[in-house]
Design a protein around this motif. Structure first.
Motif, short mmCIF file in Angstrom:
data_model
loop_
_atom_site.label_atom_id
_atom_site.label_comp_id
_atom_site.label_asym_id
_atom_site.label_seq_id
_atom_site.Cartn_x
_atom_site.Cartn_y
_atom_site.Cartn_z
N CYS A 1 1.50 -6.87 3.64
CA CYS A 1 0.15 -6.77 3.07
C CYS A 1 0.25 -6.03 1.74
O CYS A 1 0.82 -4.93 1.68
CB CYS A 1 -0.77 -6.04 4.03
N GLU B 1 0.83 -1.21 0.00
CA GLU B 1 0.00 0.00 0.00
C GLU B 1 0.87 1.25 0.00
O GLU B 1 0.53 2.25 -0.64
CB GLU B 1 -0.93 0.00 1.22
N GLU C 1 -6.83 -6.28 -0.21
CA GLU C 1 -5.55 -6.57 0.43
C GLU C 1 -5.28 -8.07 0.38
O GLU C 1 -6.19 -8.88 0.60
CB GLU C 1 -5.55 -6.08 1.87
#
Length: 739
Positions: A712, A659, A705
């Motif tokens: 992650c 992310e 995710e």
């Protein structure tokens, strides 16, 4: 307080004269901060009386001998010293034997007994570890140090603030609650600056209200500074409660934090908690993190305390001492706090003036009453953003949608929903009560009404009209005085974000926002202080901001439509009325049944039968109303540009990535669009907007995710793997594009 910014304004503006004449405001200043009549009707009647609003404002840092018991020349010279010595702050006001009481708390004892059985005799090591945690956590309030700090802050605040305004009526309610109700108070302020911590304690100290214990992040737990913070009431908690080497929950730490908070409340200590968890980098409230609030709720539900009074607090600055968060909005990592950095920051502050500050303490309300009200309501499992919007975007249907709509919450999900609603409610109240500052209005006008520049006289005129608009919506102003002086004051504080050029005749000046990305980011930060005032008007029918939890979305926008009709911005017309002539552009579509328009005179039970006609809304053809409507549209444009850019960028996600990496690449992409002129609004590339788009796309089900060990990663969901559905997402967002 009259704000006169002429002496500190840029020299090019000092001699300016305008033909604009200040008139009297047509509207009275509203009294903000009443608690919710729907959720806490009994609390709304307590502490309040009709004379409270008339008590007016007071500048807290203006102290002279009249604020002491002494008079004369020496009293004038020593007024600060005499004032702080006369404040009521004593050692017996604060918690005692906290560590021992926490170690004897039933919650900790249960944990200890379980661990003792598992570890077979490691009782002493568990107790030693617990004591170590508590030594890093607990506050150690010193009345003498609070007095000394009060004197120092009087000196410092008078050096770099023009005024710190509070409403005496609001403080009167808080003082009455603190003295007459035998329960703890929990202050829940919005979080704008590091000064917030000192500001609340300083104001309470000045009004003989005991200092609260402040939940501070352990990023401030650094040598020397941590000792000072503890003596002022600060206690340190982890930014993330799962900070263990294996990433698991630290049950011992959690049990100690619960027991410590419960002990403070049991001893009727006041607390100060920042629900946002960190300072807002956008100028708007950040999403609530209700961890500490849930501990307070659990203590009440466990009957450890009879009740708690909740006090939301709004804070507004002309200019925050941090100046801006441009380095972080430009994607640079946040710098860790250090004693040297803080010392340098204080030295820089002494060389500048940061204008005015306004602090609004809202009416305290009973947490017990709020929870009882929620128990009597029929709470349902709320639909996620994915369940709400995804069927509209990709023409899909959730098989269990009806089931979700009718499903009652079980005990634990219901508890979480109630606490989440409480946190949102508090932030809504604190934000609604925060005064609008002069820099907020000037920055907003320059960005979204006069982006290409404006004559100073016209800017002053629009500033005056904007004050009227704000007051009419029951928001208060954090300034007063002649509009021209206040505008000059705001321009001086905005500094290099604004360009000032003279006209050919040299009798008037043109004001324009600087077009550099850092300047646009900074102006956007201050402009966002006005965002919540007009957001409902600007997004009729678009849910881009959550309303007060006890209000339905329909109520919020029904009120907004009614307001715009009353002001004449929107016109209601029926299908066969001449107002909708073929040459005019009608409102593009009828309101759906849920938003069918009905005037106040029409009875809800009336049956108009076949004679009832469809009604449409259209924008008034008046130039003044058209200009205002365009302004409302432009407020939302940076947000829509960020989301449309993110929808285009999602096409490039070919393989999973973290992310952090995805957010960084998206930010670079949006920033490039801005630098190349593809995006009309440079502030659409601020880092907080980038993070918002990523969070929204995750909630919407565009991104999902995937955990790979402790890492992650983000990847496209199966729904949006087909390019056709990604195109539908983009078209859906572009459908809300305004300009």
């Amino acid at each position: 307080m009259s704000t006169n910014g002429t002496s500190s304004s840029p020299s090019v503006l000092r001699s300016v004269t305008t033909t604009w004449k200040e008139g009297l405001l047509n509207r009275k200043r509203p009294f903000v901060g009443r608690c919710c009549h729907s959720c806490t009707p009994l609390s709304q009647e307590r502490l309040f009386n009709p004379s409270i609003p008339s008590l007016g404002l007071r500048n807290v840092i203006y102290i002279n001998e009249t604020h002491t018991r002494h008079r004369g020349w020496l009293a004038r010279r020593l007024s600060y010293v005499l004032f702080v010595l006369e404040r009521d702050v004593r050692k017996d006001m604060f918690a005692r034997n906290v560590v021992e009481n926490v170690l004897n708390n039933s919650r900790y004892q249960v944990f200890k007994s379980k661990e003792q059985v598992q570890c077979k005799g490691h009782f002493l090591s568990i107790r030693r570890k617990a004591r170590g945690f508590l030594q890093d956590m607990v506050a150690n309030i010193s009345p003498a140090f609070i007095r000394l700090t009060g004197w120092v802050l009087l000196k410092l605040f008078n050096g770099f603030f023009w005024s710190i305004q509070i409403h005496k009526g609001q403080l009167e309610m808080v003082k009455k609650a603190a003295s007459e109700y035998n329960v703890p108070l929990v202050f829940l302020p919005v979080h704008k600056s590091h000064i917030d911590y000192l500001l609340i304690t300083f104001i309470l100290f000045c009004h003989n209200i005991k200092a609260p214990h402040i939940a501070a992040g352990n990023n401030l737990n650094i040598p020397i500074l941590s000792t000072l913070i503890r003596k002022l009431g600060g206690f340190f908690i982890r930014r993330k409660l799962d900070e263990t080497s294996d990433g698991k929950k630290d049950v011992l730490y959690r049990s100690l934090l619960h027991a410590y908070t419960e002990e403070l409340l049991r001893q009727q200590q006041f607390m100060e908690v920042y629900l946002e968890g960190t300072r807002s980098r956008s100028g708007k409230p950040s999403p609530a993190r209700a961890g500490m609030l849930s501990i307070v709720v659990d203590a009440l539900c466990a009957n450890s305390i009879p009740d708690v009074l909740i006090v939301p607090v709004g804070i507004s600055y002309d200019r925050i001492i941090e100046g801006n968060y441009n380095s972080e909005q430009l994607g640079k990592p946040k710098k860790n706090e250090s004693l040297w950095g803080i010392a340098c920051g204080v030295f820089r502050m002494l060389r500048k003036n940061y204008g005015c500050v306004r602090v609004d303490f809202t009416q305290p309300f009973s947490l017990k009453e709020y929870l009882d009200t929620q128990r009597s309501r029929h709470l349902q499992a709320s639909l996620t953003l994915e369940q709400i919007l995804l069927p509209t975007i990709v023409a899909a249907q959730y098989e269990d949608e009806d089931h979700l709509n009718s499903r009652d919450l079980s005990d634990e999900p219901r508890r979480r929903q109630v606490i989440a609603n409480l946190a949102k409610h508090v932030l809504f109240t604190a934000s609604k009560s925060s005064a609008i500052m002069s820099t907020h209005i000037v920055a907003c006008l320059l960005l979204y009404r006069h982006r290409q520049g404006v004559l100073l006289s016209k800017l002053v005129e629009d500033f005056f009209n904007m004050k009227e608009e704000i007051l009419s919506r029951d928001f208060d102003l954090g300034f007063s005085g002649n509009s021209e002086d206040v505008v000059m004051h705001a321009l001086s504080l905005l500094g290099n974000c604004v360009n000032v050029t003279s006209t050919n005749r040299n009798t008037e000046f043109i004001i324009a926002p600087s077009n550099t990305v850092p300047a646009l980011f900074e102006l956007n930060f201050y402009s966002n202080g006005l965002f919540h005032v007009f957001i409902a008007d600007a997004i009729i029918g678009i849910k881009s901001k959550i309303p007060q939890p006890c209000q339905t979305l329909y109520q919020v926008f029904h009120d907004a439509i009614t307001r715009l009709i009353e002001y004449g911005v929107l016109i209601v017309a029926e299908e066969d009325q001449e107002e909708l002539s073929p040459s005019e552009e009608p409102w593009p579509k009828k309101f759906p049944e849920a938003l069918a328009w009905r005037s106040d005179e029409e009875d809800e039970d009336s049956d108009f039968g076949d004679e009832q006609r469809d009604r449409y809304l259209k924008v008034s053809p008046s130039a003044e109303h058209q200009e205002f409507y365009t302004f409302l549209q432009r407020i939302l444009t940076p947000v829509m540009e960020a989301y449309s850019g993110a929808a285009i960028f999602v096409h490039s996600l070919s393989s999973p990535m973290s992310e952090r990496e995805y957010t960084h690449k998206l930010f670079k992409y949006l920033l490039t669009r801005t630098e190349r002129g593809v995006a009309a609004y440079g502030e659409s590339a601020t880092h907080y907007l980038v993070k918002n788009t990523v969070r929204t796309f995750k909630e919407l089900g565009v991104l999902k995710e995937r955990r790979e060990g402790v890492v992650c990663r983000l990847e496209l969901s199966s729904t949006f793997l087909p390019q056709a559905n990604r195109n539908k997402l983009l078209q859906y967002i572009l459908g809300f594009s305004l300009l």
